[in-house]
Enzyme design. Structure first.
Site, PDB file in Angstrom:
ATOM      1  N   TYR A  36      11.827  -9.510   7.082  1.00  0.00           N
ATOM      2  CA  TYR A  36      10.690 -10.422   7.167  1.00  0.00           C
ATOM      3  C   TYR A  36       9.386  -9.781   6.716  1.00  0.00           C
ATOM      4  O   TYR A  36       8.492 -10.465   6.233  1.00  0.00           O
ATOM      5  CB  TYR A  36      10.512 -10.914   8.609  1.00  0.00           C
ATOM      6  CG  TYR A  36      11.393 -12.064   8.991  1.00  0.00           C
ATOM      7  CD1 TYR A  36      12.771 -11.926   9.025  1.00  0.00           C
ATOM      8  CD2 TYR A  36      10.846 -13.301   9.319  1.00  0.00           C
ATOM      9  CE1 TYR A  36      13.577 -12.974   9.388  1.00  0.00           C
ATOM     10  CE2 TYR A  36      11.653 -14.357   9.683  1.00  0.00           C
ATOM     11  CZ  TYR A  36      13.012 -14.197   9.715  1.00  0.00           C
ATOM     12  OH  TYR A  36      13.807 -15.243  10.077  1.00  0.00           O
ATOM     13  N   LYS A  67      24.988  -4.079  11.101  1.00  0.00           N
ATOM     14  CA  LYS A  67      25.936  -4.138   9.983  1.00  0.00           C
ATOM     15  C   LYS A  67      26.096  -2.702   9.479  1.00  0.00           C
ATOM     16  O   LYS A  67      25.808  -2.381   8.310  1.00  0.00           O
ATOM     17  CB  LYS A  67      25.392  -5.104   8.907  1.00  0.00           C
ATOM     18  CG  LYS A  67      26.365  -5.421   7.787  1.00  0.00           C
ATOM     19  CD  LYS A  67      27.515  -6.326   8.195  1.00  0.00           C
ATOM     20  CE  LYS A  67      28.507  -6.472   7.058  1.00  0.00           C
ATOM     21  NZ  LYS A  67      29.762  -7.134   7.469  1.00  0.00           N
ATOM     22  N   ASP A  74      28.814  -9.956  11.749  1.00  0.00           N
ATOM     23  CA  ASP A  74      29.744 -11.051  11.410  1.00  0.00           C
ATOM     24  C   ASP A  74      30.724 -11.306  12.553  1.00  0.00           C
ATOM     25  O   ASP A  74      31.022 -12.446  12.905  1.00  0.00           O
ATOM     26  CB  ASP A  74      30.469 -10.773  10.080  1.00  0.00           C
ATOM     27  CG  ASP A  74      30.998  -9.355   9.940  1.00  0.00           C
ATOM     28  OD1 ASP A  74      30.706  -8.508  10.813  1.00  0.00           O
ATOM     29  OD2 ASP A  74      31.718  -9.094   8.958  1.00  0.00           O
ATOM     30  N   ASP A 104      19.917 -18.985  16.740  1.00  0.00           N
ATOM     31  CA  ASP A 104      20.166 -20.405  16.471  1.00  0.00           C
ATOM     32  C   ASP A 104      21.601 -20.773  16.837  1.00  0.00           C
ATOM     33  O   ASP A 104      21.867 -21.821  17.420  1.00  0.00           O
ATOM     34  CB  ASP A 104      19.932 -20.741  14.988  1.00  0.00           C
ATOM     35  CG  ASP A 104      18.547 -21.326  14.745  1.00  0.00           C
ATOM     36  OD1 ASP A 104      17.636 -21.005  15.542  1.00  0.00           O
ATOM     37  OD2 ASP A 104      18.379 -22.081  13.784  1.00  0.00           O
ATOM     38  N   ASP A 150      17.437 -13.900  14.127  1.00  0.00           N
ATOM     39  CA  ASP A 150      17.048 -15.269  13.749  1.00  0.00           C
ATOM     40  C   ASP A 150      18.296 -16.146  13.674  1.00  0.00           C
ATOM     41  O   ASP A 150      18.348 -17.238  14.233  1.00  0.00           O
ATOM     42  CB  ASP A 150      16.335 -15.237  12.393  1.00  0.00           C
ATOM     43  CG  ASP A 150      15.945 -16.627  11.924  1.00  0.00           C
ATOM     44  OD1 ASP A 150      15.430 -17.409  12.754  1.00  0.00           O
ATOM     45  OD2 ASP A 150      16.170 -16.947  10.741  1.00  0.00           O
TER      46      ASP A 150
HETATM   47  C1  IPM Z   1      12.242 -18.693  14.335  1.00  0.00           C
HETATM   48  C2  IPM Z   1      11.964 -19.435  13.070  1.00  0.00           C
HETATM   49  C3  IPM Z   1      11.031 -18.599  12.212  1.00  0.00           C
HETATM   50  C4  IPM Z   1      11.732 -17.292  11.918  1.00  0.00           C
HETATM   51  C5  IPM Z   1      10.571 -19.290  10.904  1.00  0.00           C
HETATM   52  C6  IPM Z   1       9.897 -20.616  11.205  1.00  0.00           C
HETATM   53  C7  IPM Z   1       9.696 -18.401  10.087  1.00  0.00           C
HETATM   54  O1  IPM Z   1      13.157 -19.733  12.407  1.00  0.00           O
HETATM   55  O2  IPM Z   1      11.290 -18.446  15.094  1.00  0.00           O
HETATM   56  O3  IPM Z   1      13.403 -18.366  14.580  1.00  0.00           O
HETATM   57  O4  IPM Z   1      12.555 -17.230  11.004  1.00  0.00           O
HETATM   58  O5  IPM Z   1      11.474 -16.318  12.627  1.00  0.00           O
HETATM   59 MG    MG Z   2      14.892 -19.214  13.469  1.00  0.00          MG
END
Ligand code: IPM
Ligand code: MG
Length: 361
Positions: free
Chosen positions: A146, A195, A227, A255, A251
């Site tokens: 990032y 990884k 993975d 999710d 990230d």
């Molecule tokens: C998160 C989001 C952010 C990230 C985006 C919006 C830049 O997906 O907070 O997980 O990737 O960190």
């Molecule tokens: Mg995210």
């Protein structure tokens, strides 16, 4: 006690859910004798519309001067919103990355919990979900891909894009220490995800995490390739306590973990620096499609406010009261649309906020 809180309502459903979180905080203040002093700042699309950029230096200064930041969500529909016609560094998400870096919020805590009351929403097979799960994803937030050098060039008529993944040992050590500290307060297990079979940055990650682990003899450390971790999260999520990982892996895995709970509208998060300061936000996005309709679920933001009381203000009793309020409202079968199931009473965003505030007595 006086609590100076900077609020970022943001975009989409952000303003609605922050309003409800404030409602609950105000009730906490009146019951427990505190004073909430809020200051709103603009970030994301809301800031672009006024200032042409997603985060101004003044807004950063306001955030820095508070004890903690409570955020809703930022961003719009990436295919239709004019914000996404702007160059990348002027889009809403750039504001979020900028504030993380400016406030040195390197430790991102994302709990993923299967709520008993919402077990039906879990997309996993019943024999897996029955075991329940309660994990904390610790994501490094200010390094890695990032924030590495990036550029797009053209060489001999061929377009080429370069992103770089860099970590130094200090960046790894400070997030590892936070991860082990948190594990000590939980079930004392850390799964460090990397990884290391391919990446140098992961091999260093593994070494430094092992060095830190020596100071925590009570904590069980295991290493897992990213993975495999993605697979294990759906195969056997109950095995995880603290997942410790770098920015990009975190990230993606956070999710996945939140989806597996079946109730992303319930999940809070905290981003912390070396002091007590933190930025607290729901794990979900700005859901522009349902903005302004009073149907969003404010619970993740309310639970983020509870994390704020716990981590930035050491107000454990007050944080417990908010968490108990959430459980109680769910037990009474009130649900917003996203977590609705048969036989429950469907309520809007505002009414959910009222119900939660009413439970704090
Ligand atoms: C998160 C989001 C952010 C990230 C985006 C919006 C830049 O997906 O907070 O997980 O990737 O960190
Ligand atoms: Mg995210």
């Amino acid at each position: 006690m006086q609590l100076h809180i900077t609020c970022i309502p943001g975009d989409g459903i952000g303003p609605e859910i922050v309003t409800e979180a404030k409602k609950v905080l105000d009730k906490v203040a009146s019951v427990y004798g505190h004073e909430m002093i809020y200051k709103d700042i603009l970030m994301g699309g809301a800031s672009i519309d006024v200032h042409g950029i997603p985060l101004t230096d003044e807004a950063i200064a306001d955030a820095k001067s508070a004890d903690a930041v409570l955020m809703g969500s930022i961003g719009g529909d990436t295919t239709t919103s004019p914000w996404y016609q702007l160059p990348p560094e002027k889009r809403p998400e750039a504001g979020l990355l900028k504030i993380r870096k400016a406030l040195n919020l390197f430790a991102n805590l994302r709990p993923a919990i299967l709520y008993e009351e919402l077990a039906e929403a879990c997309p996993l097979r019943k024999d897996i979900s029955e075991a329940g799960f309660d994990m904390m994803i610790m994501r490094e937030l200010t390094g890695g891909l990032y924030f590495g050098e990036r550029r797009t060039v053209e060489e001999n008529g061929i377009r080429k894009a370069i992103d770089t993944l860099t970590y130094d040992e200090n960046e790894i050590r400070r997030i590892a220490i936070k991860g082990f500290d948190i594990a000590m307060k939980r079930r004392k297990k850390v799964t460090s995800v990397d990884k290391a079979n391919v990446l140098d940055s992961s091999r260093l990650w593994r070494k430094v995490v092992e060095e830190v682990a020596k100071d925590y003899p009570e904590v069980t450390l295991e290493h897992m390739l990213v993975d495999n971790c993605a697979m294990q999260l759906v195969k056997d999520p109950a095995q995880f306590d603290v997942i410790l990982t770098e920015n990009m892996f975190g990230d993606i895995l956070s999710d996945e973990a939140s989806m597996v709970t079946g109730s992303i509208g319930m999940l809070a998060s905290a981003s912390l620096n070396d002091s007590k300061f933190g930025l607290y936000e729901p794990s979900h996005g700005s859901a522009p499609d349902i903005a302004g309709k009073d149907i969003a679920n404010p619970i993740a933001t309310v639970l983020s406010a509870a994390m704020m009381l716990r981590y930035s203000f050491d107000l454990d009793r007050e944080a417990d009261a908010i968490e108990a309020a959430v459980k109680s409202v769910l037990k009474k079968n009130y649900r917003t649309g996203d977590i609705m199931s048969e036989g429950c009473t469907k309520v809007g965003c505002k009414e959910m906020g009222d119900l939660l505030a009413a439970e704090i007595v």
